[in-house]
Design a protein around this motif. Structure first.
Motif, mmCIF file in Angstrom:
data_model
loop_
_atom_site.group_PDB
_atom_site.id
_atom_site.type_symbol
_atom_site.label_atom_id
_atom_site.label_comp_id
_atom_site.label_asym_id
_atom_site.label_seq_id
_atom_site.Cartn_x
_atom_site.Cartn_y
_atom_site.Cartn_z
ATOM 1 N N ASP A 186 0.986 -1.404 0.064
ATOM 2 C CA ASP A 186 0.112 -0.016 -0.033
ATOM 3 C C ASP A 186 0.838 1.135 0.109
ATOM 4 O O ASP A 186 0.479 2.370 -0.529
ATOM 5 C CB ASP A 186 -1.077 -0.021 1.294
ATOM 6 N N ARG A 187 1.859 1.055 0.770
ATOM 7 C CA ARG A 187 3.045 2.420 0.884
ATOM 8 C C ARG A 187 3.717 2.642 -0.623
ATOM 9 O O ARG A 187 3.774 3.818 -1.170
ATOM 10 C CB ARG A 187 3.908 2.119 1.800
ATOM 11 N N LEU A 188 4.081 1.459 -1.088
ATOM 12 C CA LEU A 188 4.714 1.467 -2.369
ATOM 13 C C LEU A 188 3.879 1.889 -3.715
ATOM 14 O O LEU A 188 4.603 2.452 -4.769
ATOM 15 C CB LEU A 188 5.384 0.168 -2.818
ATOM 16 N N ILE A 189 2.575 1.698 -3.524
ATOM 17 C CA ILE A 189 1.672 1.753 -4.848
ATOM 18 C C ILE A 189 1.742 3.428 -5.274
ATOM 19 O O ILE A 189 1.401 3.830 -6.394
ATOM 20 C CB ILE A 189 0.142 1.533 -4.592
ATOM 21 N N ALA A 190 2.343 4.370 -4.221
ATOM 22 C CA ALA A 190 1.982 5.692 -4.700
ATOM 23 C C ALA A 190 3.849 6.038 -4.805
ATOM 24 O O ALA A 190 3.975 7.278 -5.110
ATOM 25 C CB ALA A 190 1.909 6.516 -3.103
ATOM 26 N N GLU A 191 4.720 5.115 -5.019
ATOM 27 C CA GLU A 191 5.863 5.505 -5.185
ATOM 28 C C GLU A 191 6.225 5.083 -6.702
ATOM 29 O O GLU A 191 6.347 4.064 -6.901
ATOM 30 C CB GLU A 191 6.877 4.740 -4.275
ATOM 31 N N ARG A 192 6.485 6.241 -7.546
ATOM 32 C CA ARG A 192 6.670 6.025 -8.972
ATOM 33 C C ARG A 192 8.099 5.529 -9.172
ATOM 34 O O ARG A 192 9.103 5.706 -8.299
ATOM 35 C CB ARG A 192 6.662 7.151 -9.669
ATOM 36 N N GLY A 193 8.274 4.669 -10.359
ATOM 37 C CA GLY A 193 9.845 4.041 -10.531
ATOM 38 C C GLY A 193 9.771 2.675 -9.987
ATOM 39 O O GLY A 193 8.779 2.279 -9.796
ATOM 40 N N HIS A 194 11.032 2.170 -10.097
ATOM 41 C CA HIS A 194 11.249 0.934 -9.761
ATOM 42 C C HIS A 194 12.136 0.474 -8.369
ATOM 43 O O HIS A 194 12.914 1.326 -8.184
ATOM 44 C CB HIS A 194 12.266 0.243 -10.850
ATOM 45 N N THR A 195 11.407 -0.208 -7.657
ATOM 46 C CA THR A 195 11.932 -0.493 -6.367
ATOM 47 C C THR A 195 12.372 -2.066 -6.342
ATOM 48 O O THR A 195 11.522 -2.741 -6.794
ATOM 49 C CB THR A 195 10.933 -0.372 -5.305
ATOM 50 N N ILE A 196 13.589 -2.272 -5.915
ATOM 51 C CA ILE A 196 13.891 -3.621 -5.545
ATOM 52 C C ILE A 196 14.165 -4.088 -4.161
ATOM 53 O O ILE A 196 14.696 -3.256 -3.383
ATOM 54 C CB ILE A 196 15.547 -3.717 -6.095
ATOM 55 N N ALA A 197 13.574 -4.989 -3.936
ATOM 56 C CA ALA A 197 13.473 -5.406 -2.433
ATOM 57 C C ALA A 197 14.214 -6.847 -2.149
ATOM 58 O O ALA A 197 13.350 -7.696 -2.592
ATOM 59 C CB ALA A 197 12.135 -5.291 -2.038
ATOM 60 N N VAL A 198 15.125 -7.021 -1.395
ATOM 61 C CA VAL A 198 15.503 -8.480 -0.923
ATOM 62 C C VAL A 198 14.718 -8.855 0.446
ATOM 63 O O VAL A 198 15.144 -8.138 1.246
ATOM 64 C CB VAL A 198 17.090 -8.276 -0.867
ATOM 65 N N THR A 199 14.431 -9.763 0.226
ATOM 66 C CA THR A 199 13.149 -10.099 1.299
ATOM 67 C C THR A 199 13.217 -11.766 1.419
ATOM 68 O O THR A 199 14.080 -12.316 0.916
ATOM 69 C CB THR A 199 11.823 -9.538 1.176
ATOM 70 N N HIS A 200 12.215 -12.277 2.170
ATOM 71 C CA HIS A 200 11.996 -13.629 2.419
ATOM 72 C C HIS A 200 10.790 -14.219 1.674
ATOM 73 O O HIS A 200 9.842 -13.607 1.359
ATOM 74 C CB HIS A 200 12.291 -13.980 3.933
ATOM 75 N N ALA A 201 10.810 -15.748 1.735
ATOM 76 C CA ALA A 201 9.615 -16.425 1.019
ATOM 77 C C ALA A 201 8.320 -15.996 1.644
ATOM 78 O O ALA A 201 7.485 -16.011 1.028
ATOM 79 C CB ALA A 201 9.995 -17.735 1.144
ATOM 80 N N SER A 202 8.320 -15.865 3.131
ATOM 81 C CA SER A 202 7.147 -15.529 3.719
ATOM 82 C C SER A 202 6.574 -14.419 3.375
ATOM 83 O O SER A 202 5.402 -14.133 3.146
ATOM 84 C CB SER A 202 7.520 -15.376 5.179
ATOM 85 N N VAL A 203 7.290 -13.086 3.005
ATOM 86 C CA VAL A 203 6.925 -11.849 2.720
ATOM 87 C C VAL A 203 6.239 -12.021 1.354
ATOM 88 O O VAL A 203 5.433 -11.469 0.925
ATOM 89 C CB VAL A 203 8.050 -10.825 2.923
ATOM 90 N N ILE A 204 7.059 -12.711 0.491
ATOM 91 C CA ILE A 204 6.557 -12.741 -1.021
ATOM 92 C C ILE A 204 5.417 -13.339 -1.151
ATOM 93 O O ILE A 204 4.364 -13.057 -1.746
ATOM 94 C CB ILE A 204 7.994 -13.462 -1.728
ATOM 95 N N ARG A 205 5.061 -14.573 -0.512
ATOM 96 C CA ARG A 205 3.981 -15.268 -0.433
ATOM 97 C C ARG A 205 2.873 -14.538 -0.073
ATOM 98 O O ARG A 205 1.768 -14.527 -0.762
ATOM 99 C CB ARG A 205 4.179 -16.541 0.229
ATOM 100 N N THR A 206 2.847 -13.902 0.985
ATOM 101 C CA THR A 206 1.775 -12.969 1.489
ATOM 102 C C THR A 206 1.469 -11.659 0.500
ATOM 103 O O THR A 206 0.525 -11.084 0.581
ATOM 104 C CB THR A 206 1.886 -12.520 2.950
ATOM 105 N N ALA A 207 2.541 -11.176 0.232
ATOM 106 C CA ALA A 207 2.421 -10.159 -1.071
ATOM 107 C C ALA A 207 1.581 -10.504 -2.124
ATOM 108 O O ALA A 207 0.736 -9.915 -2.424
ATOM 109 C CB ALA A 207 3.761 -9.437 -1.451
#
Length: 239
Positions: free
Chosen positions: A168-189
């Motif tokens: 919800d926070r990133l949807i207002a951020e124009r451009g490209h974001t790279i996020a190094v994270t974990h499987a639990s976060v990616i699945r729930t996203a």
């Protein structure tokens, strides 16, 4: 026989003054309308989530704690250098394995706690089989109810809430974001933007160092790609 009505000159090719004025008015209105460029219609927001590399503990099926990357994951991550698109911002989860993954990818990343892996509490560092043998009821509850956290850490619902807040926070951020994270976060996203139940989390496999790509027009998210993995060295036949 009824004679055909004779056409006037304006009917044959000329345009009456009234028609000419109306056409000029329409052209004037068209010029005044706001023009929507092709660039404005394109996706404005892009989020690339990279799953942190594997550790020796996760390869053995243990609940993760804060272990370093295994050497093979470091090698694979370094091989991915140069394959990522330019980003306007780069973030990483605070865990050691996530920070090492970002460094191996040559990413100058800022730590964001929202990207942290699920907190497994007392189970961190223990194997699934070990916990299953000692606490079968707790394991069963954990696998069937996303709202419980028998290990004293975070429930899956807690992680989903963090992921939803991030999206919800990133949807207002124009451009490209790279996020190094974990499987639990990616699945729930993924489940968040698909409006899917959290129980479906067990049906999504997120491999270490895989890439999941999201796009947005500033109003809604779309899943562009999921489970894209780096090329791995081929094994000899018969191995």
């Amino acid at each position: 026989m009824v004679p055909l009505a004779r056409r006037s000159d304006t009917q044959i090719g000329q345009v009456s003054p009234e028609v000419s004025v109306r056409r000029r008015e329409r052209r004037h209105l068209l010029v005044q309308l706001p023009q929507t460029s092709e660039k404005a219609c394109s996706m404005l927001v892009r989020l690339t989530m990279i799953c942190a590399g594997a550790t020796a503990a996760t390869r053995k099926g243990s609940f993760p704690s804060d272990e370093p990357l295994e050497p093979r994951s470091l090698t694979l991550a370094k091989a991915m250098r140069g394959t990522l698109r330019r980003a306007d911002r780069v973030w990483t989860a605070p865990a050691l394995r996530a920070c090492q993954t970002a460094e191996a990818l040559s990413l100058d990343a800022s730590v964001d706690p929202m990207l942290a892996d699920q907190n497994y509490g007392r189970w961190a560092g223990k194997s699934f089989d070990e916990v299953q043998a000692l606490q079968p009821d707790e394991i069963a509850a954990w696998r069937t109810d996303p709202n419980v956290a028998p290990h004293g850490g975070e429930s899956l619902a807690d992680v989903a809430q963090r992921a939803a807040g991030l999206m919800d926070r990133l949807i207002a951020e124009r451009g490209h974001t790279i996020a190094v994270t974990h499987a639990s976060v990616i699945r729930t996203a993924i489940l968040h933007i698909l409006s899917a139940p959290l129980a479906a989390s067990w049906k999504i496999d997120v491999e270490p160092l895989s890439i999941t790509d999201f796009r947005s027009d500033g109003r809604r998210w779309m899943l562009r790609a999921c489970g894209v993995t780096a090329l791995k060295p081929a094994k000899p036949l018969g191995s």
